[in-house]
Design an enzyme around this catalytic site. Structure first.
Site, PDB file in Angstrom:
ATOM      1  N   ASN A   7       0.765  -1.165   0.301  1.00  0.00           N
ATOM      2  CA  ASN A   7       0.144  -0.213  -0.026  1.00  0.00           C
ATOM      3  C   ASN A   7       0.655   1.584  -0.247  1.00  0.00           C
ATOM      4  O   ASN A   7       1.604   1.454   1.299  1.00  0.00           O
ATOM      5  CB  ASN A   7      -0.992   0.010   1.219  1.00  0.00           C
ATOM      6  CG  ASN A   7      -2.051   0.694   0.986  1.00  0.00           C
ATOM      7  OD1 ASN A   7      -1.865   1.938   0.392  1.00  0.00           O
ATOM      8  ND2 ASN A   7      -2.996   1.229   2.403  1.00  0.00           N
ATOM      9  N   ARG A  88      -1.815  -2.412  -3.586  1.00  0.00           N
ATOM     10  CA  ARG A  88      -3.498  -1.877  -3.711  1.00  0.00           C
ATOM     11  C   ARG A  88      -3.613  -0.617  -4.480  1.00  0.00           C
ATOM     12  O   ARG A  88      -2.616   0.474  -4.119  1.00  0.00           O
ATOM     13  CB  ARG A  88      -3.603  -0.980  -1.581  1.00  0.00           C
ATOM     14  CG  ARG A  88      -4.972  -0.421  -2.057  1.00  0.00           C
ATOM     15  CD  ARG A  88      -4.927  -0.028  -0.222  1.00  0.00           C
ATOM     16  NE  ARG A  88      -6.548   0.698  -0.362  1.00  0.00           N
ATOM     17  CZ  ARG A  88      -6.779   1.508   0.445  1.00  0.00           C
ATOM     18  NH1 ARG A  88      -5.427   2.323   1.119  1.00  0.00           N
ATOM     19  NH2 ARG A  88      -7.271   1.925   0.732  1.00  0.00           N
ATOM     20  N   HIS A 177     -13.106   1.720  -0.990  1.00  0.00           N
ATOM     21  CA  HIS A 177     -13.126   0.464   0.765  1.00  0.00           C
ATOM     22  C   HIS A 177     -13.596  -0.195  -0.349  1.00  0.00           C
ATOM     23  O   HIS A 177     -14.122  -1.524   0.193  1.00  0.00           O
ATOM     24  CB  HIS A 177     -13.808   0.673   1.476  1.00  0.00           C
ATOM     25  CG  HIS A 177     -13.527   1.968   2.062  1.00  0.00           C
ATOM     26  ND1 HIS A 177     -14.049   2.784   3.065  1.00  0.00           N
ATOM     27  CD2 HIS A 177     -12.561   3.010   2.717  1.00  0.00           C
ATOM     28  CE1 HIS A 177     -13.416   4.026   3.711  1.00  0.00           C
ATOM     29  NE2 HIS A 177     -12.665   3.736   3.311  1.00  0.00           N
ATOM     30  N   HIS A 203     -18.095  -0.377   6.520  1.00  0.00           N
ATOM     31  CA  HIS A 203     -16.637   0.154   7.436  1.00  0.00           C
ATOM     32  C   HIS A 203     -16.184   1.530   7.296  1.00  0.00           C
ATOM     33  O   HIS A 203     -16.495   2.400   7.043  1.00  0.00           O
ATOM     34  CB  HIS A 203     -15.803   0.251   5.847  1.00  0.00           C
ATOM     35  CG  HIS A 203     -14.242   0.386   5.650  1.00  0.00           C
ATOM     36  ND1 HIS A 203     -13.574  -0.536   5.658  1.00  0.00           N
ATOM     37  CD2 HIS A 203     -13.832   1.221   6.298  1.00  0.00           C
ATOM     38  CE1 HIS A 203     -12.290  -0.473   6.069  1.00  0.00           C
ATOM     39  NE2 HIS A 203     -12.138   1.300   5.881  1.00  0.00           N
ATOM     40  N   GLY A 205     -13.828   3.596  10.217  1.00  0.00           N
ATOM     41  CA  GLY A 205     -12.759   3.971  10.723  1.00  0.00           C
ATOM     42  C   GLY A 205     -12.579   5.127  10.626  1.00  0.00           C
ATOM     43  O   GLY A 205     -13.877   6.307  10.315  1.00  0.00           O
ATOM     44  N   ARG A 236     -13.469  13.606   7.867  1.00  0.00           N
ATOM     45  CA  ARG A 236     -14.224  14.528   6.220  1.00  0.00           C
ATOM     46  C   ARG A 236     -16.194  14.747   7.420  1.00  0.00           C
ATOM     47  O   ARG A 236     -16.881  13.886   7.546  1.00  0.00           O
ATOM     48  CB  ARG A 236     -14.661  13.440   5.483  1.00  0.00           C
ATOM     49  CG  ARG A 236     -12.557  13.103   4.758  1.00  0.00           C
ATOM     50  CD  ARG A 236     -12.934  12.152   3.704  1.00  0.00           C
ATOM     51  NE  ARG A 236     -11.890  11.282   4.255  1.00  0.00           N
ATOM     52  CZ  ARG A 236     -11.681  10.441   3.865  1.00  0.00           C
ATOM     53  NH1 ARG A 236     -11.916   9.990   2.994  1.00  0.00           N
ATOM     54  NH2 ARG A 236     -10.602   9.531   3.935  1.00  0.00           N
ATOM     55  N   ASP A 278     -10.652  10.963  16.959  1.00  0.00           N
ATOM     56  CA  ASP A 278     -10.202   9.673  16.726  1.00  0.00           C
ATOM     57  C   ASP A 278     -11.691   9.298  17.990  1.00  0.00           C
ATOM     58  O   ASP A 278     -11.906  10.505  19.247  1.00  0.00           O
ATOM     59  CB  ASP A 278      -8.962   9.166  17.384  1.00  0.00           C
ATOM     60  CG  ASP A 278      -8.848   8.060  17.397  1.00  0.00           C
ATOM     61  OD1 ASP A 278      -9.915   7.380  18.639  1.00  0.00           O
ATOM     62  OD2 ASP A 278      -7.881   8.099  17.606  1.00  0.00           O
ATOM     63  N   ARG A 280     -12.206   7.089  20.034  1.00  0.00           N
ATOM     64  CA  ARG A 280     -11.332   7.186  21.710  1.00  0.00           C
ATOM     65  C   ARG A 280     -11.579   8.381  22.322  1.00  0.00           C
ATOM     66  O   ARG A 280     -11.829   8.515  23.208  1.00  0.00           O
ATOM     67  CB  ARG A 280     -10.151   6.399  21.196  1.00  0.00           C
ATOM     68  CG  ARG A 280     -10.778   5.085  20.865  1.00  0.00           C
ATOM     69  CD  ARG A 280      -8.850   4.372  20.609  1.00  0.00           C
ATOM     70  NE  ARG A 280      -8.368   4.536  19.721  1.00  0.00           N
ATOM     71  CZ  ARG A 280      -7.123   4.503  18.576  1.00  0.00           C
ATOM     72  NH1 ARG A 280      -6.556   3.730  19.272  1.00  0.00           N
ATOM     73  NH2 ARG A 280      -7.147   5.045  17.787  1.00  0.00           N
ATOM     74  N   GLU A 329     -14.737  -2.242  14.257  1.00  0.00           N
ATOM     75  CA  GLU A 329     -13.979  -3.691  14.811  1.00  0.00           C
ATOM     76  C   GLU A 329     -14.079  -3.356  16.581  1.00  0.00           C
ATOM     77  O   GLU A 329     -14.253  -4.168  17.367  1.00  0.00           O
ATOM     78  CB  GLU A 329     -12.981  -3.845  14.412  1.00  0.00           C
ATOM     79  CG  GLU A 329     -13.214  -3.888  13.777  1.00  0.00           C
ATOM     80  CD  GLU A 329     -11.363  -4.675  12.314  1.00  0.00           C
ATOM     81  OE1 GLU A 329     -10.723  -4.577  13.152  1.00  0.00           O
ATOM     82  OE2 GLU A 329     -11.600  -4.394  10.841  1.00  0.00           O
ATOM     83  N   GLU A 379      -7.531  -6.032   3.488  1.00  0.00           N
ATOM     84  CA  GLU A 379      -7.535  -6.183   2.562  1.00  0.00           C
ATOM     85  C   GLU A 379      -6.572  -5.904   2.219  1.00  0.00           C
ATOM     86  O   GLU A 379      -6.159  -6.503   1.181  1.00  0.00           O
ATOM     87  CB  GLU A 379      -7.527  -4.151   2.538  1.00  0.00           C
ATOM     88  CG  GLU A 379      -8.562  -3.624   2.985  1.00  0.00           C
ATOM     89  CD  GLU A 379      -9.114  -2.420   3.222  1.00  0.00           C
ATOM     90  OE1 GLU A 379      -8.787  -1.807   4.645  1.00  0.00           O
ATOM     91  OE2 GLU A 379      -9.399  -1.398   2.230  1.00  0.00           O
TER      92      GLU A 379
END
Ligand code: AMP
Length: 394
Positions: A7, A88, A177, A203, A205, A236, A278, A280, A329, A379
């Site tokens: 990648n 990729r 993705h 997806h 993330g 975004r 983030d 978290r 996840e 991926e």
């Protein structure tokens, strides 16, 4: 056979070396700050992690060091062991609906499509050229992020804008993705032992997209002409009213590119929370009663739920919903809130099982009308699988 998945970014190069007999990762790592002061590499193997600062002028340098290190560290005995390199590739426009053996024509196309992915396509080409230089005629395969979405019908991928924009300028939904959504679909196929299911793959993330899949084919997806569209993401905005752009241009004395840059870089979770992109950090702030962080999370959940609801109707009902990528996840409260909002569709999850992170788990209870899974995406493995298949069937 050993295969390397690559990648390549504009100043980085990530690799994963697989033994494809058992699909095991032998080694992985990243070369960072290529062409910038302070460049370094990290290589993981055998449970160890090596980090070293080293001057890397360009991607060719990075690949040279990578191959040398693989031999020095005894990860491989000779370069002949590398049976193929999978790259990729971000944008294949509507020309590439599958992974392909990389030829001069593919490289030329990537260069010609650079306007559609100005940061990624040129970097992908640098990665390909660097491996070509180092490994000569070893087989290389390109795996496009956009390819999986090529099964969308016109009414899904066209925008309701002057038709000329599509015909003459290529303005349409491409979706991204794709490799991750395809991995999720193939994992569900393995779990259910059939492929005639309707799936919504989430997806989510730092970047994020939702994909509606019927019989292993993409029917619609939330990202669009660029990865800025769709759900709210780390930095975004996702979908907004386009008239906001000229309005903010005038208010802030910026040009269109600068406002679009703001929509890409300082919006989403970061924009609304005024704190972090983030999840978290957002969750931690919410624990401290921060209202903007709470609003950011609520909006994030709502945008995901909006798309799931839309695709539920589009698909005429759904068999499986899957969560993947960093938030999907790992983020227990985000998954919980999304699933709670979907209770009206008959979604029920086991809150105890939902506490698991980063592993494959079936969240739905036996009386849930829709199966809900967390499936860690891979991926790199998908790229390696495509590479091996194409090389073997040449
Ligand atoms: P990705 O782009 O797939 O690497 O996802 C990165 C994002 O996943 C981070 O920005 C976090 O928001 C989120 N993430 C990763 N781990 C966790 C976690 N344990 N809890 C909540 N969010 C997480």
């Amino acid at each position: 056979m050993k295969i390397i998945s690559i990648n390549a970014g504009s100043s980085s190069l990530k690799f994963t070396l697989f033994e494809m007999d058992n699909e095991e990762v032998i080694s992985s790592g990243v070369f960072e700050r290529i062409g910038i002061e302070g460049s370094k590499y990290t290589i993981k193997y055998n449970g160890e992690k090596i980090e070293q600062e080293i001057e890397l002028k360009d991607h060719t340098d990075a690949v040279k060091v990578l191959l040398e290190k693989l031999i020095d560290l005894n990860i491989i005995k000779s370069l002949d062991e590398i049976g193929g390199v999978g790259h990729r590739l971000v944008h294949g426009k509507d020309k590439y609906s599958k992974s392909v053996i990389i030829t001069d024509e593919v490289i030329e196309d990537l260069e010609n499509f650079r306007k559609f992915a100005p940061l990624h396509n040129p970097a992908n080409v640098l990665g390909i050229k660097a491996f070509k230089e180092a490994l000569g005629d070893v087989a290389m395969v390109g795996v496009f992020d956009t390819a999986f979405h090529q099964t969308m019908e016109k009414e899904a991928y066209l925008y309701p804008v002057p038709y000329k924009w599509y015909e003459e300028y290529g303005v349409r939904k491409y979706g991204f993705h794709g490799t991750s959504h395809r991995y999720i679909a193939s994992s569900v196929k393995q779990i259910l032992g059939r492929e005639d299911f309707k799936l919504i793959s989430c997806h989510i993330g730092n970047g994020g997209s939702i994909c509606a899949i019927d019989n292993m084919k993409c029917v619609d997806t939330s990202m669009g002409f660029t990865p800025l569209a769709g759900i709210m993401m780390g930095t975004r905005s996702g979908d907004i009213d386009p008239s906001i752009i000229p309005y903010v241009m005038e208010k802030e004395g910026k040009n269109a590119s600068e406002v679009v840059e703001d929509l890409n870089k300082v919006s989403g979770l970061l924009g609304l929370s005024e704190y972090s992109s983030d999840m978290r950090d957002i969750l931690e702030k919410i624990d401290n009663q921060d209202e903007k962080a709470l609003l950011a999370k609520k909006k994030y959940v709502r945008r995901v739920v909006d798309y799931i609801a839309q695709y539920y109707v589009l698909l005429g009902g759904v068999d499986v919903i899957c969560f993947t990528a960093g938030v999907g996840e790992n983020s227990v409260p985000v998954r919980k809130e999304i699933c709670e909002a979907l209770a009206c569709l008959g979604v029920k999850i086991d809150l105890e099982l939902n506490n698991k992170r980063g592993e494959l788990v079936k969240l739905s209870t036996d009386d849930s009308k829709i199966l809900v899974y967390v499936i860690p995406t891979d991926e790199e493995l998908m790229i390696a699988r495509d590479t091996m298949n194409l090389i073997q069937n040449r």
